[in-house]
Write a protein that holds these residues in place. Sequence first.
Motif, mmCIF file in Angstrom:
data_model
loop_
_atom_site.group_PDB
_atom_site.id
_atom_site.type_symbol
_atom_site.label_atom_id
_atom_site.label_comp_id
_atom_site.label_asym_id
_atom_site.label_seq_id
_atom_site.Cartn_x
_atom_site.Cartn_y
_atom_site.Cartn_z
ATOM 1 N N LEU A 100 0.819 -1.216 0.000
ATOM 2 C CA LEU A 100 0.000 0.000 0.000
ATOM 3 C C LEU A 100 0.849 1.261 0.000
ATOM 4 N N ALA A 101 2.078 1.152 0.441
ATOM 5 C CA ALA A 101 2.944 2.333 0.485
ATOM 6 C C ALA A 101 3.307 2.812 -0.919
ATOM 7 N N ARG A 102 3.179 1.936 -1.938
ATOM 8 C CA ARG A 102 3.510 2.320 -3.307
ATOM 9 C C ARG A 102 2.306 2.838 -4.085
ATOM 10 N N MET A 103 1.166 2.937 -3.442
ATOM 11 C CA MET A 103 -0.048 3.307 -4.170
ATOM 12 C C MET A 103 -0.262 4.814 -4.285
ATOM 13 N N TRP A 104 0.450 5.617 -3.513
ATOM 14 C CA TRP A 104 0.137 7.038 -3.493
ATOM 15 C C TRP A 104 0.800 7.815 -4.626
ATOM 16 N N GLN A 105 1.915 7.301 -5.204
ATOM 17 C CA GLN A 105 2.646 8.091 -6.192
ATOM 18 C C GLN A 105 1.809 8.375 -7.445
ATOM 19 N N LEU A 106 1.198 7.331 -8.001
ATOM 20 C CA LEU A 106 0.414 7.524 -9.220
ATOM 21 C C LEU A 106 -0.780 8.455 -8.993
ATOM 22 N N PRO A 107 -1.615 8.259 -7.965
ATOM 23 C CA PRO A 107 -2.727 9.199 -7.766
ATOM 24 C C PRO A 107 -2.252 10.626 -7.526
ATOM 25 N N ALA A 108 -1.182 10.790 -6.737
ATOM 26 C CA ALA A 108 -0.690 12.142 -6.462
ATOM 27 C C ALA A 108 -0.184 12.809 -7.731
ATOM 28 N N GLY A 109 0.648 12.075 -8.492
ATOM 29 C CA GLY A 109 1.159 12.643 -9.734
ATOM 30 C C GLY A 109 0.057 12.919 -10.740
ATOM 31 N N ALA A 110 -0.921 12.005 -10.840
ATOM 32 C CA ALA A 110 -2.030 12.204 -11.777
ATOM 33 C C ALA A 110 -2.868 13.410 -11.385
ATOM 34 N N LEU A 111 -3.118 13.583 -10.082
ATOM 35 C CA LEU A 111 -3.910 14.729 -9.633
ATOM 36 C C LEU A 111 -3.204 16.036 -9.957
ATOM 37 N N ILE A 112 -1.902 16.089 -9.679
ATOM 38 C CA ILE A 112 -1.147 17.305 -9.995
ATOM 39 C C ILE A 112 -1.156 17.561 -11.501
ATOM 40 N N GLY A 113 -0.952 16.495 -12.283
ATOM 41 C CA GLY A 113 -0.948 16.652 -13.735
ATOM 42 C C GLY A 113 -2.278 17.139 -14.273
ATOM 43 N N TRP A 114 -3.387 16.574 -13.768
ATOM 44 C CA TRP A 114 -4.702 17.006 -14.231
ATOM 45 C C TRP A 114 -4.973 18.456 -13.839
ATOM 46 N N VAL A 152 -2.748 20.892 -13.392
ATOM 47 C CA VAL A 152 -1.956 21.748 -14.275
ATOM 48 C C VAL A 152 -2.567 21.770 -15.675
ATOM 49 N N PHE A 153 -2.954 20.600 -16.178
ATOM 50 C CA PHE A 153 -3.529 20.518 -17.516
ATOM 51 C C PHE A 153 -4.853 21.282 -17.590
ATOM 52 N N ALA A 154 -5.697 21.120 -16.576
ATOM 53 C CA ALA A 154 -7.002 21.794 -16.591
ATOM 54 C C ALA A 154 -6.865 23.301 -16.508
#
Length: 716
Positions: free
Chosen positions: A270-284, A286-288
């Motif tokens: 579970l410790a490896r699950m936060w990177q993708l959601p965090a990066g995706a949220l930041i990316g979205w 910035v993109f939005a």
Amino acid sequence: MLIGLVFVCAGLVLGGEISVQLGGSAGMFSASGGGSAWVFPLVLTLAVLVVTAWWSWRLERRDPQQTVWHRLIASAAAGLAASLVLLLLVAILSPRVEEAGSSFLLTSAGFRLVAVGTVLLTAAGFLGRELGRRTAQGEGPVAAIRRNVEALPAIVREPLVVATIFAVVFTPLAIIGGAIWLVQQDMAGAIPLLLVLCLNVAAALAVIAQLGGIEASAGTSGFGGASELYTVFGAGQWWLWLAVLVALVTAVLAAVRIGVRRPRGAQVDLARMWQLPAGALIGWIVFALLLFGASAAGAGSMMFFSGEGTVALSIAWWSLLVLLVWAAAISFGAQVLPALVYGLSPRLLEVIGGRATVATWLSGGAPAPVAGGAAGEAAVTAPAGRAPPAPMSPRTKKALAWTGGAVALVAVLGVGAAVALSVVNAGRGPAAAVAQYVGLIADGQAEAASALVDPNVSNAERAFLTDEVLSAAAERISDVEVADGAGEGDVRYVDVTYRLDGVEQSASLEVERLDNEWLVLERWRVATPLLTEVFVYADGGGARIGGVDVPFDESGQATVAVYPGAYDVEPASSAFFEADPVRVIAAGPAGFEGGAAEIDFRPTSALQDEVDAQVKALLDGCAEQAVGQPEDCPFQVYVYPDDTPVTWSIASYPSIEIAEDGTYFTASEGVAEATYIDSGFFSDDEEVTEERDISFSGGIEIDGDAVTVTSDGYWW
């Protein structure tokens, strides 16, 4: 002009805002206006940034900078210089016309072009230089990109992988679906524009397919604003549910491809699950905020009047939370799906994740950057004794196949049910309710239309809302077109256009949502009746519309409500008056006066004959009075003495002209002869005959079939 337009569009590609300014004057009249629009054509913007990064990569390979700050400063200087040069070219070459009393300017020059362009070019140049520094001897840019992306932190690398996979899948869908829609709308000429904006359309489609929303808003000065939310639930397009299914499959592929690039563990980490959601949220985010969406604004003034309006398209704020959930699901799937796919089919896992990557994953290792060295080479580490996952037994595969088939069947049935429900609700939405209502009116079913939508008029006026009246119309509405409902929530406004008397008419009807039927089937009710008020005036006498008497007041006026159509107003029949029927066109916005009819009655020959006869009888009665001044008669003669007998005769009867309303008449050009004995003082008695003109007026009273003519005492 053409070259200037190219540079104006180039400014738009780098974040500039296209603006147009118009002005004109003639004498005391003047008008001016302006507008602006902003949108990132992502295909062209991405192409410019890729070329910028490639050129910076070449410069760095030829002339390496010493430190990261040198590379950043060099990239920023190049980006600022390029933006300023483009700004200057746009300002000089922008299409403009300045003639006597008029002006026109189209440009994208402005602070936004310099600011956004500098940021984009600096970022692309810096990434290109950093890639150049990390490129090994003899290595090309593509291989360097692949290797350095693998070396990026998971919080950056994994969102890039997801974004790339979704872009690869949804861009063709956007192009194909958009082209089909444009052809259906007879807008095939806009397909080249679709190709330029295909990444924008793909991003919007991906947001909606992941159960997010796209929001369109508009506003004008003095009239407030309105917004429309587009989601897979409210768009009414069944094919969007297929896009949801594509998004699910794409998410699974992304999860598998990311999972084989993570170190294989014995259990879910579970410790490896936060990177993708965090990066995706930041990316979205910035993109939005920076790249997605479009906006336009306009303002104008004419003499003493002015106004302004705005239009914008953006990702709904809550969509970011939905996309975060998708990223978390992909991150979780990355830890469990690779082993599941491998147990089902090792070959399938190699196809999705790549043979070399899967081999590394099977060994229990993961690519890791090597410390030191400008090239940033990667090595594979594998824990000792880590055995690859055991393939599934035939029994397990069979059970998994049945389970997967059941899940797939449920998914297909669910999507099919959603598609079917969407199709059914599309036929039950606001536009469908209006189409059913207006269709009844077009078919002449007035009573059914009144039963469906309360006309909200008095009982007396409902007499004209019957099938007989509407069927008797000379022409009913045709070529009916109903637009999609505008607005949001439980109240929508639907525009209707139809053709009547060769002219296209329009109306806007309010539609209200009712409680769903069987929980999922939508129900809508038209709240605004499509009625039009017509004004009828008759200057004496009655009239009918479709066989129904028009309720005139004492002044001969009436206002009645009817369904749109062309109606013949028939005058009431009478022995003494007649009039031509008048056609009134009842059309226009609901609730407004749609037409007027004036009935002009005129006397009939029967009334003329009756009045002529009574006037002759009146004059004959006057001629029977043997006096010089017959009482209440339009002729007289002076005699002396006053009791001198006078013999009267009508030499010619006057011509009679009756007023249009039949209430009075005028008689003129008649002649009466008076014969009497003139007794003079100094002469013998002498018989004298004198002529007198007959010109007078009188009144006419009509009671049923009885006509009475009277003299009003005015004669000349």
